[in-house]
Design a protein around this motif. Structure first.
Motif, PDB file in Angstrom:
ATOM      1  N   ARG A  39       8.519   8.437 -15.657  1.00  0.00           N
ATOM      2  CA  ARG A  39       8.117   8.552 -14.264  1.00  0.00           C
ATOM      3  C   ARG A  39       7.079   7.465 -13.996  1.00  0.00           C
ATOM      4  O   ARG A  39       6.391   7.014 -14.909  1.00  0.00           O
ATOM      5  CB  ARG A  39       7.517   9.931 -13.974  1.00  0.00           C
ATOM      6  CG  ARG A  39       6.232  10.205 -14.723  1.00  0.00           C
ATOM      7  CD  ARG A  39       5.752  11.618 -14.515  1.00  0.00           C
ATOM      8  NE  ARG A  39       4.544  11.869 -15.306  1.00  0.00           N
ATOM      9  CZ  ARG A  39       4.049  13.076 -15.558  1.00  0.00           C
ATOM     10  NH1 ARG A  39       4.657  14.149 -15.086  1.00  0.00           N
ATOM     11  NH2 ARG A  39       2.959  13.224 -16.279  1.00  0.00           N
ATOM     12  N   THR A  41       5.528   4.338 -10.801  1.00  0.00           N
ATOM     13  CA  THR A  41       5.588   3.696  -9.491  1.00  0.00           C
ATOM     14  C   THR A  41       5.904   2.215  -9.678  1.00  0.00           C
ATOM     15  O   THR A  41       5.558   1.620 -10.704  1.00  0.00           O
ATOM     16  CB  THR A  41       4.254   3.823  -8.729  1.00  0.00           C
ATOM     17  OG1 THR A  41       3.214   3.253  -9.519  1.00  0.00           O
ATOM     18  CG2 THR A  41       3.935   5.265  -8.413  1.00  0.00           C
ATOM     19  N   LYS A  56       7.150   0.165  -1.734  1.00  0.00           N
ATOM     20  CA  LYS A  56       6.564   0.774  -2.925  1.00  0.00           C
ATOM     21  C   LYS A  56       7.247   2.117  -3.144  1.00  0.00           C
ATOM     22  O   LYS A  56       7.457   2.866  -2.183  1.00  0.00           O
ATOM     23  CB  LYS A  56       5.055   0.949  -2.778  1.00  0.00           C
ATOM     24  CG  LYS A  56       4.370   1.233  -4.096  1.00  0.00           C
ATOM     25  CD  LYS A  56       2.898   0.877  -4.042  1.00  0.00           C
ATOM     26  CE  LYS A  56       2.284   1.017  -5.431  1.00  0.00           C
ATOM     27  NZ  LYS A  56       0.882   0.570  -5.463  1.00  0.00           N
ATOM     28  N   GLU A  58       8.071   5.657  -5.868  1.00  0.00           N
ATOM     29  CA  GLU A  58       7.735   6.535  -6.979  1.00  0.00           C
ATOM     30  C   GLU A  58       9.042   7.089  -7.521  1.00  0.00           C
ATOM     31  O   GLU A  58       9.982   7.329  -6.745  1.00  0.00           O
ATOM     32  CB  GLU A  58       6.830   7.680  -6.475  1.00  0.00           C
ATOM     33  CG  GLU A  58       6.274   8.565  -7.555  1.00  0.00           C
ATOM     34  CD  GLU A  58       5.247   9.544  -6.992  1.00  0.00           C
ATOM     35  OE1 GLU A  58       5.148   9.671  -5.758  1.00  0.00           O
ATOM     36  OE2 GLU A  58       4.560  10.193  -7.806  1.00  0.00           O
ATOM     37  N   TYR A  59       9.123   7.254  -8.835  1.00  0.00           N
ATOM     38  CA  TYR A  59      10.389   7.735  -9.383  1.00  0.00           C
ATOM     39  C   TYR A  59      10.167   8.693 -10.542  1.00  0.00           C
ATOM     40  O   TYR A  59       9.131   8.680 -11.211  1.00  0.00           O
ATOM     41  CB  TYR A  59      11.270   6.554  -9.831  1.00  0.00           C
ATOM     42  CG  TYR A  59      10.873   6.007 -11.193  1.00  0.00           C
ATOM     43  CD1 TYR A  59       9.848   5.092 -11.324  1.00  0.00           C
ATOM     44  CD2 TYR A  59      11.525   6.438 -12.351  1.00  0.00           C
ATOM     45  CE1 TYR A  59       9.478   4.611 -12.568  1.00  0.00           C
ATOM     46  CE2 TYR A  59      11.164   5.963 -13.598  1.00  0.00           C
ATOM     47  CZ  TYR A  59      10.146   5.048 -13.702  1.00  0.00           C
ATOM     48  OH  TYR A  59       9.775   4.594 -14.944  1.00  0.00           O
ATOM     49  N   TRP A  60      11.185   9.528 -10.771  1.00  0.00           N
ATOM     50  CA  TRP A  60      11.248  10.433 -11.909  1.00  0.00           C
ATOM     51  C   TRP A  60      12.634  10.282 -12.501  1.00  0.00           C
ATOM     52  O   TRP A  60      13.639  10.257 -11.773  1.00  0.00           O
ATOM     53  CB  TRP A  60      11.048  11.889 -11.475  1.00  0.00           C
ATOM     54  CG  TRP A  60       9.716  12.179 -10.865  1.00  0.00           C
ATOM     55  CD1 TRP A  60       8.626  12.745 -11.469  1.00  0.00           C
ATOM     56  CD2 TRP A  60       9.325  11.936  -9.503  1.00  0.00           C
ATOM     57  NE1 TRP A  60       7.592  12.864 -10.583  1.00  0.00           N
ATOM     58  CE2 TRP A  60       7.987  12.375  -9.371  1.00  0.00           C
ATOM     59  CE3 TRP A  60       9.960  11.396  -8.392  1.00  0.00           C
ATOM     60  CZ2 TRP A  60       7.290  12.272  -8.164  1.00  0.00           C
ATOM     61  CZ3 TRP A  60       9.282  11.288  -7.191  1.00  0.00           C
ATOM     62  CH2 TRP A  60       7.955  11.728  -7.088  1.00  0.00           C
ATOM     63  N   ILE A  73       7.286   5.329  -0.812  1.00  0.00           N
ATOM     64  CA  ILE A  73       5.943   5.737  -0.393  1.00  0.00           C
ATOM     65  C   ILE A  73       5.285   4.691   0.507  1.00  0.00           C
ATOM     66  O   ILE A  73       4.247   4.958   1.109  1.00  0.00           O
ATOM     67  CB  ILE A  73       5.040   6.046  -1.620  1.00  0.00           C
ATOM     68  CG1 ILE A  73       5.004   4.870  -2.583  1.00  0.00           C
ATOM     69  CG2 ILE A  73       5.515   7.284  -2.323  1.00  0.00           C
ATOM     70  CD1 ILE A  73       4.104   5.114  -3.809  1.00  0.00           C
TER      71      ILE A  73
END
Length: 248
Positions: A39, A41, A56, A58-60, A73
């Motif tokens: 996970r 950014t 920009k 964010e990831y999982w 984001i």
């Protein structure tokens, strides 16, 4: 006759060892980049002759269960847009209209989020080891680093779009240096250059990934990793429609 048989056995053994080595190199390079889960950014910059666009995200990512969630984001007008991937299926949530769209098979080769990546890249990103046969070709220097050059050819009936991949993997740390993507006619369509190698979460990785588009002159997409946590404990609820449509 005895010497001929020995020579044949040595050549066969050499070919088997070479194939195993190519598979191991590709597996190790992929595992170093992804881990079992990750996970973080990153910044994505899309560059064309007409405009530049930065976001920009964010990831999982859960490699063992083949799931991923990506959330925009920034900038503000696109914040909250999300993509959920489960296996080979993918959905897109648009915050402004509060709608969820399943990406149909006919759109899998189209651009993902205006970048030089496709929806298929996200849906099938973990299949390189399983869907291709790898062969170690030779050793070459890339950006001053000794690298293995590996050719990857699709296995029969493998659900892939590329006719062949060439990957250069750095011998010193098993990290990728360049990947070239060829179509079924043998034409180079795009290539990825990895750079800015640095240590993040106690692991050395390339922090900058740049995909160059050979079909659209002057088009490229940069991924610049800001932060990453490998093998993190990610709750399964992250990869749910409730999380996709939560609207933040």
């Amino acid at each position: 006759m005895k010497h001929v048989m020995i020579l044949i056995l040595v050549l066969v053994a050499s070919q088997v060892l070479q194939a195993q080595t190519a598979d191991e190199i590709i597996d190790k390079a992929e595992n170093l980049l992804q881990g079992k889960t990750s996970r973080g950014t990153y910044e994505m910059n899309v560059v064309t002759p007409e405009y530049e666009r930065s976001m920009k995200m964010e990831y999982w990512w859960d490699g063992e269960n083949d799931k991923a969630l990506i959330k925009t984001i920034a900038p503000v007008k696109e914040a909250g847009n999300k993509w959920l991937k489960i296996g080979n299926e993918m959905w897109n949530y648009l915050r402004t209209t509060e709608t969820t769209i399943k990406i149909p098979p006919s759109m899998m080769l189209q651009s993902w989020n205006g970048s030089d990546f496709t929806n298929d890249d996200l849906a099938r990103e973990s299949d390189v080891s399983d869907d291709y046969t790898h062969k170690l070709l030779q050793e070459e220097k890339i950006h001053g680093e000794d690298c293995w050059k590996i050719a990857s050819t699709p296995k029969p009936d493998a659900p892939v779009v590329w006719g062949k991949l060439y990957t250069w993997v750095r011998k010193a740390d098993y990290l990728p240096a360049i990947v070239q993507y060829y179509d079924e006619k043998g034409t180079l369509v795009r290539y990825m250059v990895y750079s800015d190698y640095k240590t993040m979460d106690d692991r050395k990785i390339p922090a900058k990934w740049t995909m160059y588009n050979k079909v659209k002159e002057g088009h490229k997409t940069e991924f610049i990793i800001d932060k990453v946590d490998f093998n993190a404990d990610i709750p399964d609820r992250i990869f749910s429609f409730r999380e996709l449509e939560r609207g933040n």
